[in-house]
Structures are given as structure tokens and as C-alpha cells.
Design a protein around this motif. Structure first.
Motif, PDB file in Angstrom:
ATOM      1  N   GLY A 171       1.607  -7.824 -14.738  1.00  0.00           N
ATOM      2  CA  GLY A 171       2.431  -8.377 -13.669  1.00  0.00           C
ATOM      3  C   GLY A 171       3.689  -7.564 -13.435  1.00  0.00           C
ATOM      4  N   GLY A 172       4.351  -7.871 -12.318  1.00  0.00           N
ATOM      5  CA  GLY A 172       5.583  -7.160 -12.014  1.00  0.00           C
ATOM      6  C   GLY A 172       5.848  -7.085 -10.530  1.00  0.00           C
ATOM      7  N   VAL A 173       6.536  -6.016 -10.123  1.00  0.00           N
ATOM      8  CA  VAL A 173       6.965  -5.862  -8.738  1.00  0.00           C
ATOM      9  C   VAL A 173       6.749  -4.418  -8.302  1.00  0.00           C
ATOM     10  CG1 VAL A 173       9.357  -5.472  -9.516  1.00  0.00           C
ATOM     11  CG2 VAL A 173       8.935  -6.120  -7.135  1.00  0.00           C
ATOM     12  N   ILE A 174       6.320  -4.243  -7.049  1.00  0.00           N
ATOM     13  CA  ILE A 174       6.287  -2.924  -6.431  1.00  0.00           C
ATOM     14  C   ILE A 174       7.633  -2.752  -5.739  1.00  0.00           C
ATOM     15  CG2 ILE A 174       5.059  -1.319  -4.952  1.00  0.00           C
ATOM     16  CD1 ILE A 174       3.361  -2.489  -7.256  1.00  0.00           C
ATOM     17  N   HIS A 175       8.475  -1.959  -6.354  1.00  0.00           N
ATOM     18  CA  HIS A 175       9.852  -1.784  -5.902  1.00  0.00           C
ATOM     19  C   HIS A 175       9.901  -0.992  -4.601  1.00  0.00           C
ATOM     20  CE1 HIS A 175      13.555   0.579  -5.769  1.00  0.00           C
ATOM     21  NE2 HIS A 175      12.928   1.636  -6.236  1.00  0.00           N
ATOM     22  N   CYS A 176      10.810  -1.411  -3.712  1.00  0.00           N
ATOM     23  CA  CYS A 176      11.043  -0.698  -2.440  1.00  0.00           C
ATOM     24  C   CYS A 176       9.713  -0.417  -1.737  1.00  0.00           C
ATOM     25  CB  CYS A 176      11.802   0.600  -2.700  1.00  0.00           C
ATOM     26  SG  CYS A 176      12.511   1.336  -1.221  1.00  0.00           S
ATOM     27  N   PHE A 177       8.960  -1.471  -1.485  1.00  0.00           N
ATOM     28  CA  PHE A 177       7.612  -1.310  -0.942  1.00  0.00           C
ATOM     29  C   PHE A 177       7.663  -0.557   0.381  1.00  0.00           C
ATOM     30  CE2 PHE A 177       3.737  -2.361   1.248  1.00  0.00           C
ATOM     31  CZ  PHE A 177       2.801  -2.139   0.259  1.00  0.00           C
ATOM     32  N   SER A 178       6.777   0.436   0.530  1.00  0.00           N
ATOM     33  CA  SER A 178       6.852   1.312   1.714  1.00  0.00           C
ATOM     34  C   SER A 178       5.491   1.621   2.338  1.00  0.00           C
ATOM     35  CB  SER A 178       7.532   2.632   1.338  1.00  0.00           C
ATOM     36  OG  SER A 178       6.788   3.302   0.332  1.00  0.00           O
ATOM     37  N   TYR A 179       4.449   0.918   1.904  1.00  0.00           N
ATOM     38  CA  TYR A 179       3.109   1.231   2.395  1.00  0.00           C
ATOM     39  C   TYR A 179       2.657   0.211   3.452  1.00  0.00           C
ATOM     40  CZ  TYR A 179       3.064   4.339  -1.687  1.00  0.00           C
ATOM     41  OH  TYR A 179       3.358   5.309  -2.604  1.00  0.00           O
ATOM     42  N   THR A 180       1.386   0.264   3.815  1.00  0.00           N
ATOM     43  CA  THR A 180       0.839  -0.586   4.875  1.00  0.00           C
ATOM     44  C   THR A 180       0.590  -2.004   4.381  1.00  0.00           C
ATOM     45  OG1 THR A 180      -1.427  -0.067   4.256  1.00  0.00           O
ATOM     46  CG2 THR A 180      -0.359   1.397   5.871  1.00  0.00           C
ATOM     47  N   LYS A 181       0.332  -2.901   5.334  1.00  0.00           N
ATOM     48  CA  LYS A 181       0.042  -4.280   4.936  1.00  0.00           C
ATOM     49  C   LYS A 181      -1.309  -4.382   4.233  1.00  0.00           C
ATOM     50  CE  LYS A 181      -1.703  -5.924   9.442  1.00  0.00           C
ATOM     51  NZ  LYS A 181      -1.465  -6.890  10.544  1.00  0.00           N
ATOM     52  N   GLU A 182      -2.230  -3.456   4.533  1.00  0.00           N
ATOM     53  CA  GLU A 182      -3.512  -3.446   3.816  1.00  0.00           C
ATOM     54  C   GLU A 182      -3.294  -3.100   2.344  1.00  0.00           C
ATOM     55  OE1 GLU A 182      -4.130  -3.201   8.038  1.00  0.00           O
ATOM     56  OE2 GLU A 182      -2.969  -1.862   6.740  1.00  0.00           O
ATOM     57  N   MET A 183      -2.413  -2.135   2.080  1.00  0.00           N
ATOM     58  CA  MET A 183      -2.087  -1.802   0.702  1.00  0.00           C
ATOM     59  C   MET A 183      -1.282  -2.925   0.052  1.00  0.00           C
ATOM     60  SD  MET A 183      -2.689   0.509  -1.571  1.00  0.00           S
ATOM     61  CE  MET A 183      -3.278   1.875  -0.560  1.00  0.00           C
ATOM     62  N   ALA A 184      -0.404  -3.545   0.828  1.00  0.00           N
ATOM     63  CA  ALA A 184       0.372  -4.683   0.311  1.00  0.00           C
ATOM     64  C   ALA A 184      -0.561  -5.781  -0.191  1.00  0.00           C
ATOM     65  CB  ALA A 184       1.287  -5.230   1.397  1.00  0.00           C
ATOM     66  N   LYS A 185      -1.617  -6.047   0.572  1.00  0.00           N
ATOM     67  CA  LYS A 185      -2.563  -7.084   0.166  1.00  0.00           C
ATOM     68  C   LYS A 185      -3.183  -6.768  -1.185  1.00  0.00           C
ATOM     69  CE  LYS A 185      -6.662  -9.670   1.620  1.00  0.00           C
ATOM     70  NZ  LYS A 185      -7.287  -9.613   0.275  1.00  0.00           N
ATOM     71  N   GLN A 186      -3.537  -5.504  -1.411  1.00  0.00           N
ATOM     72  CA  GLN A 186      -4.187  -5.144  -2.670  1.00  0.00           C
ATOM     73  C   GLN A 186      -3.249  -5.334  -3.864  1.00  0.00           C
ATOM     74  OE1 GLN A 186      -7.273  -2.110  -2.787  1.00  0.00           O
ATOM     75  NE2 GLN A 186      -6.477  -1.334  -0.842  1.00  0.00           N
ATOM     76  N   PHE A 187      -1.974  -4.959  -3.695  1.00  0.00           N
ATOM     77  CA  PHE A 187      -1.010  -5.167  -4.779  1.00  0.00           C
ATOM     78  C   PHE A 187      -0.752  -6.664  -4.999  1.00  0.00           C
ATOM     79  CE2 PHE A 187       0.372  -0.709  -3.742  1.00  0.00           C
ATOM     80  CZ  PHE A 187       0.090  -0.168  -4.989  1.00  0.00           C
ATOM     81  N   MET A 188      -0.624  -7.410  -3.918  1.00  0.00           N
ATOM     82  CA  MET A 188      -0.381  -8.855  -4.069  1.00  0.00           C
ATOM     83  C   MET A 188      -1.591  -9.560  -4.664  1.00  0.00           C
ATOM     84  SD  MET A 188       1.996  -9.921  -0.789  1.00  0.00           S
ATOM     85  CE  MET A 188       0.852  -9.357   0.480  1.00  0.00           C
ATOM     86  N   ASP A 189      -2.785  -9.086  -4.345  1.00  0.00           N
ATOM     87  CA  ASP A 189      -3.992  -9.662  -4.936  1.00  0.00           C
ATOM     88  C   ASP A 189      -4.027  -9.460  -6.454  1.00  0.00           C
ATOM     89  OD1 ASP A 189      -4.906 -10.587  -2.523  1.00  0.00           O
ATOM     90  OD2 ASP A 189      -6.399  -9.010  -2.224  1.00  0.00           O
TER      91      ASP A 189
END
Length: 258
Positions: A148-166
């Protein structure tokens, strides 16, 4: 009150007024700050900061730009000192291909520091620049969803965001959300659920509009909150409440710890 989940107050940019600035934080709406290390030197200065300020916590780790200098002794030091009081995460760690092409060395350091986090049962603070797919693949290969944790200063697409949040990760949103050219990040903020968002400064870097280009600090976070409020159509007070609760969950901070 606001929770700044990612700051670098040990940076030399604050040498002239660090103590005075941090002493004013709680009186001006900043409840907690996590000072995040990026080098072995900043790991040690972070420990000094968290000893002096009860509402400042710390993360220890080595940024991908600095890993070429890491020794076995350094890894052992991290493995020991990560258990100090008020150390709440391992970071910032990850991959950055913008300036350096030592990809395999970065991956190995990322994996080693994830192992330290797993052993200590602490979350990770992930830095990823120009390395979206490799970051995701290394995290999946090392079962980062168990850490677990955080992707700091997120800068990618919402499709990539979904994969990290999943994978259960939070996304850190900071001053970039106020920039006129931040269309991709605005789409991510509009798309993402509020229970996966935390806010951050990355100070002294990435000051929001109207202070873009100046030294950043936690007092600028209301500009970030205001922009998120406009995008999500949620009040600023609610943004602050939700992101603060998320940050406390992320870092395991409960009120009686200070």
C-alpha cells in the motif's frame, strides 16, 4: 485542518526561515505534515525535523535520481532507522527516466526499498516520472498491493490512475492541478473517487497558481483545494476533511500519537 502528505522542509530553500515557518503551521490551518526524504542525507535531516515538531512526521527512502550512490551499508541503515518513532512510510522511492537511463539500477533499488517497507509494515511513497508502465510492472511483480501507499505527484492518464487505484494506492494531488496546461490531471481528478485522494505540496517545488515559480510551502494548499473543489463540485471544507482522513489512514496516524 489540512494534511500536507508530501513536503521537503529539510531542503536548503528553507534554511533561512524553516523553524519560524513550521512553528506557524498549526495556527494557520495545517494539522499534519509528512516530510519525505529523497537521499541518505535528507533521511537524516528528516529524523531531526520530526524530533523538533510534534505535528511533522517522516518518510525515509532514496529517490531514483540518487540510487546510484546507494551502498549495502545504506540499505542496512534504512532497514534499522525505519522503525524510529514517527516514521510513517518508506519514500520517496520509484522510477524516474527523465534525467537518468540507469533503469535496471533504479528497479533494483525500488524493489529493495519495497522489501524494507514490507518488513516494517509501512506504506510506500512512490515517485514515477516518464516511467508509468515500468513502475506499474515492478509494483505488480513485487505485490505492492500488499504494502500500500501513495503515487506522489500523480502525472499520468486516468487509465493509469485506475490501475494504481485498483492496487489500493492513493494518488497525491498538488500544485500542478492549478496549472493551465494540466488537462490530463484535471481529467484524473474529475474521474477518481475522493476516497483515493490525498493532497500535497512537494515543497519547495511545484507552487500552485498564483504563486507558480516561487518557493512552495503548505500555506499554498488552499489553492489546490479550491481547484479540486471546482472540478469535483464539492465544498473546500469537504475536500479538506476527506483528504485529511485519507492521509491519516494512509500513514496510520491517530490523534493520540502526538
Amino acid at each position: 485542518m489540512i494534511f500536507d502528505t508530501h513536503a521537503h522542509y529539510d531542503d536548503e530553500a528553507f534554511d533561512s526561515d524553516r523553524e519560524q515557518l513550521l512553528e506557524r503551521m498549526r495556527n494557520r490551518g495545517v494539522e499534519y505534515i509528512v516530510n519525505v526524504a529523497a537521499s541518505m542525507a535528507s533521511c537524516k535531516s528528516t529524523i531531526g525535523l520530526i524530533r523538533r515538531f510534534p505535528y511533522v512526521y517522516g518518510a525515509l527512502g532514496v529517490h531514483p535520481d540518487q540510487v546510484s550512490e546507494l551502498t549495502e551499508e545504506d540499505y542496512h541503515w534504512l532497514g534499522r532507522n525505519i522503525y524510529k518513532p514517527k516514521i510513517v512510510a518508506v519514500g520517496e522511492i520509484g522510477l524516474d527516466y527523465h534525467w537518468n537511463d540507469n533503469k535496471e539500477q533504479q528497479k533494483k533499488a525500488f524493489e529493495r526499498q519495497m522489501d524494507i517497507a514490507r518488513e516494517a509494515e509501512l506504506p510506500i511513497v512512490v515517485h514515477s516520472r516518464d516511467a508509468a508502465q515500468d513502475t506499474l510492472e515492478v509494483m505488480k511483480a513485487n505485490k505492492a498491493e500488499e504494502i500500500g501507499g501513495v503515487i506522489h505527484c500523480f502525472s499520468y492518464t486516468k487509465e493509469m490512475a485506475k490501475q494504481f487505484m485498483d492496487m489500493g494506492f492513493y494518488l497525491g494531488i498538488g500544485g500542478v492541478i492549478t496549472f493551465s496546461n494540466a488537462k490530463k490531471l484535471r481529467e484524473v481528478v474529475e474521474y477518481m473517487p475522493m476516497d483515493k485522494m490525498v493532497i500535497e505540496t512537494d515543497c519547495p517545488y511545484l507552487a500552485p497558481v498564483p504563486n507558480r515559480g516561487k518557493r512552495n510551502d503548505s500555506f499554498n494548499l488552499p489553492y489546490v483545494v479550491s481547484r479540486i473543489s471546482e472540478i469535483k463540485q464539492i465544498s473546500s471544507d469537504e475536500i479538506i476533511r476527506i483528504t485529511s482522513e485519507n492521509a491519516k489512514k494512509l500513514y496510520g496516524i491517530v490523534e493520540n500519537r502526538i
